[in-house]
Design an enzyme around this catalytic site. Structure first.
Site, PDB file in Angstrom:
ATOM      1  N   CYS A   1       1.037  -1.425  -0.129  1.00 59.02           N
ATOM      2  CA  CYS A   1       0.024   0.029  -0.082  1.00 59.02           C
ATOM      3  C   CYS A   1       0.975   1.412   0.003  1.00 59.02           C
ATOM      4  O   CYS A   1       1.693   1.587   0.855  1.00 59.02           O
ATOM      5  CB  CYS A   1      -0.734   0.153   1.245  1.00 59.02           C
ATOM      6  SG  CYS A   1      -1.580   1.296   1.658  1.00 59.02           S
TER       7      CYS A   1
ATOM      8  N   CYS B   1       0.504   3.647   2.862  1.00 60.30           N
ATOM      9  CA  CYS B   1       1.077   3.058   4.261  1.00 60.30           C
ATOM     10  C   CYS B   1       2.458   3.409   4.261  1.00 60.30           C
ATOM     11  O   CYS B   1       3.020   3.846   5.232  1.00 60.30           O
ATOM     12  CB  CYS B   1       0.710   1.445   4.213  1.00 60.30           C
ATOM     13  SG  CYS B   1      -0.709   1.094   4.255  1.00 60.30           S
TER      14      CYS B   1
END
Length: 774
Positions: free
Chosen positions: A683, A686
């Protein structure tokens, strides 16, 4: 300084060699290098009609000739391609550039190409001037976004021309060719043609497309209005301080109707008050003034019986022209007085330089009224050639602002209207930006102890005209005592050649004689950031000695980040501002040092480190010595946040890595408060959030513990916690009475460090303290 000059000279020589080796696109189209996009388009249309293969069927080379002409046009109309061509010739164009190899029929160029180029009332707009001319003015515009391939656009054209003629000088009427300027149309959310849009409201017109309906809708949006004069408000309104234009409506003659009065109010806004008296309903007032029909102009404080000048026309443009003829013209300035203005600078003056005083546009008589805080004058360069030459005035008309606080600035707007020029004066009078010339170099600028930020530009260059207003804003907002100047390379060609300026704009910050060239985006934010980073460099500059001293012999606990670059490398130039931002992100980390090496200046150093491509970014980790042990950055994203996330992989962490086997006992059954980052390694958000969460952990030390869970490794745990998006931040307040906490915890709907820290501090029970139970 000498090395920089040699490098720049070599690059210029190479660029000149390449340009000379290819076709001259400007000569091919019969335009000069300073030609505007509109001039280029008109020149191409003329050639397209005469050189088209349809018209030269006996010439076997007609197709090849036209392909060359078409390719030249496709390059020069595109500001990015044009800049590359100007700097590097045909070799500088992208390898995948394939436009210009196909073309339309002869009839298409005759009938469809450049629909509005020959209509003086319609302003053809492009991406280079749209923001400055439309979005930044706040003035009322009605703009037609069209495609020359659109039949409805051609059907609208006669009505649009009629609208432009009827609303000339009332509002701005524009046109954008979305075939040529698709990027601008996409930015303006244009998806169908024709699209008619009012600015600054950005409202699309959906009514009938007749000239009558279009004009009616446009006039309904005009803010200027006329006054309905009566016996009750006459004396109060009369004291406006402006001359009056009054139409008297009664028996015996014509008077102006509402539509004409609104047009005149807009044409003469801030210059003349426009009024109407209905003599049928207020005969007493008409008798007092001495008129019962017709239209009259009254100078300031002269609205008395039989004291007006009759205007017989009923056409607003003719009436406005008659009124402007009665307003005082701009003051003619003598040579001696001009020298006094230039030397004393006790007041701001706008000087209009012309090559003939007579027959000036009446529109410019609005200037004194629009610039009441400043002085306005005119200089006839036909009779004062020497003084104009001394001021480097060679193009006419030229508007030069002599600022009371020092310095001059020239108006480079494409449209010579009173409102455009007045807007320039209001914007520039208090701005520290100033024009520079040969007299300022090198002593005043380059050799100065004070830093100078100089923009070398050409008025015909679209990117230059987009940068100039941002550069001006930066001069107003800068607080670092940097001087701002501009050099017009079309006027000072010799000066620009001396300093090896070959592409425009070239923007350089001179600090203690050292030039720092700017390569960032053309925004005020990026310009100011560049100044700050240059005056207080966050990146450590390394040479061979300092590299081995600082990197090769670094203490065991230090981490060094090094960017190996070459000044001529385009990707290096794009990385530079991001690398500076990265350095500032680690200013509070004493163990992290961000540096760079110029491999053009220190070739032996880069060769010894086996650096073969640019930019090369390496991290020399803690716990190791020498320069042979490093980690190379191979990520696709070279922005500061992505680079920061990469670096955090090698920093000591206060965030505890948790798994399904440790989460329950460590978090759910613990009385210690926890804040957890649930993430996935693939991600992107993230990775960007990772350094932010490290800051959360640092700021909550002693208040709550911080942990992270990899949901790819522990999918069951994340499902149990109800995690459906990444990253997700949860707060666990601590087990109460030895009861296990709910796995869902408390959701924190933010990724802001400040918000998360405040949320945790507000919700941690007063009695909770982090103990040694971990």
């Amino acid at each position: 300084m000498e090395l920089w000059g040699v490098i720049f000279s070599l690059l210029v020589w190479t660029a000149m060699f390449v340009v000379d080796a290819g076709e001259d696109y400007y000569a091919m189209l019969g335009v000069n290098k300073e030609a505007s996009v509109k001039e280029i388009r008109k020149a191409f249309k003329k050639l397209a009609i005469s050189k088209h293969p349809d018209k030269n069927t006996d010439d076997p080379e007609a197709h090849n000739v036209f392909i060359k002409i078409n390719r030249a046009y496709e390059v020069l109309k595109d500001e990015d391609l044009r800049k590359k061509y100007d700097q590097y010739g045909e070799e500088g164009l992208k390898d995948d550039f394939q436009r210009g190899r196909s073309y339309e029929s002869w009839q298409w160029y005759q009938q469809n190409f450049g629909i509005y180029d020959d209509d003086p009332e319609i302003i053809t707009l492009s991406r280079s001037d749209f923001e400055q001319s439309v979005e930044n003015t706040g003035e009322l515009w009605f703009i037609n976004f069209y495609s020359p391939h659109c039949s409805h656009c051609h059907e609208l054209a006669p009505a649009w021309r009629e609208v432009a003629r009827e609303l000339e000088n009332v509002i701005r009427i524009g046109a954008v060719n979305c075939e040529d300027d698709w990027q601008l149309c996409r930015m303006q959310n244009i998806h169908s043609y024709p699209s008619l849009v009012f600015y600054p409201a950005k409202e699309k017109y959906h009514g009938q497309r007749t000239s009558e309906n279009l004009v009616k809708e446009a006039l309904s949006r005009v803010k200027a209005d006329y006054h309905r004069l009566t016996s009750r408000n006459f004396d109060q309104l009369l004291d406006s301080g402006l001359p009056w234009l009054i139409t008297f409506c009664g028996d015996g003659g014509d008077c102006l109707q509402k539509k004409s009065l609104i047009k005149l109010a807009a044409m003469l806004v801030d210059l003349v008050s426009v009024g109407k008296i209905d003599c049928d309903s207020d005969n007493e007032l008409c008798t007092k003034v001495g008129q019962h029909h017709g239209t009259y102009f009254y100078k300031e404080k002269t609205l008395e019986r039989d004291n007006g000048m009759e205007i017989s026309s009923l056409y607003p443009k003719d009436i406005a022209r008659s009124v402007l003829q009665q307003l005082p013209d701009v003051e003619i300035i003598s040579e001696d007085f001009l020298k006094e203005i230039a030397n004393k600078r006790n007041q701001t003056w706008l000087i209009h330089f012309v090559d003939k005083v007579d027959n000036q546009d009446l529109e410019l008589r609005k200037l004194p009224a629009l610039l009441k805080k400043y002085k306005v004058g005119r200089v006839d360069c036909a009779n004062k050639r020497s003084v104009c030459n001394k001021l480097y005035v060679s193009k006419f008309p030229t508007f030069m602002l002599f600022k009371a606080k020092g310095g001059t600035e020239v108006y480079y707007g494409g449209r010579v209207t009173a409102h455009d020029v007045a807007a320039f004066v209001h914007d520039s009078a208090e701005t520290p930006l100033q024009n520079l010339g040969p007299d300022d170099f090198p002593e005043r600028v380059i050799n100065s102890k004070e830093p100078w930020f100089v923009d070398f530009f050409a008025p015909w260059c679209p990117p230059c005209m987009r940068l100039l207003p941002e550069f001006k804003k930066a001069s107003r907002l800068d607080r670092s005592n940097v001087n701002f100047g501009t050099v017009d390379c079309t006027v000072h060609n010799g000066l620009c050649n001396t300093y090896n300026i070959r592409s425009y704009p070239t923007t350089i910050l001179y600090n203690q004689s050292i030039p720092h060239q700017y390569h960032g985006q053309h925004t005020v934010k990026n310009l100011l950031e560049f100044i700050e980073d240059t005056m207080k460099p966050p990146v450590i500059i390394l040479d061979q000695h300092s590299f081995f001293h600082n990197v090769g012999n670094r203490p065991p606990g230090e981490i060094w980040l090094v960017d190996y670059f070459a000044p001529w490398c385009g990707p290096c130039q794009q990385l530079a501002p991001e690398w500076r931002r990265l350095a500032k992100k680690f200013l509070d980390k004493e163990i992290v040092h961000v540096a760079s090496v110029d491999c053009e200046a220190h070739r032996e150093l880069c060769r010894s480190q086996s650096v073969n491509s640019y930019p090369t970014m390496r991290l020399y980790p803690a716990g190791a010595s020498g320069s042979s042990h490093y980690y190379a950055y191979n990520g696709w994203n070279r922005d500061a946040s992505s680079l920061q996330a990469w670096v955090y992989n090698y920093l000591p962490s206060k965030v505890v890595a948790l798994t399904s086997s440790t989460f329950t006992q460590t978090v759910l059954e613990s009385q210690v408060p926890w804040v957890i980052d649930f993430y996935a390694p693939w991600c992107g958000h993230c990775q960007v959030f990772k350094p932010q969460f490290e800051r959360v952990a640092e700021r909550l030390e002693g208040v709550a513990q911080a942990g992270k869970v990899d949901c790819d490794e522990s999918p069951g745990l994340c499902a149990q916690a109800g995690i459906t998006a990444y990253p997700s931040v949860r707060f666990y307040v601590g087990a109460q009475s030895n009861k296990r906490q709910n796995a869902h915890g408390w959701s924190i709907e933010s990724q802001s460090v400040d918000y998360i820290v405040q949320y945790v501090k507000e919700n941690v029970p007063k009695t909770k303290k982090i103990t040694d139970e971990l």
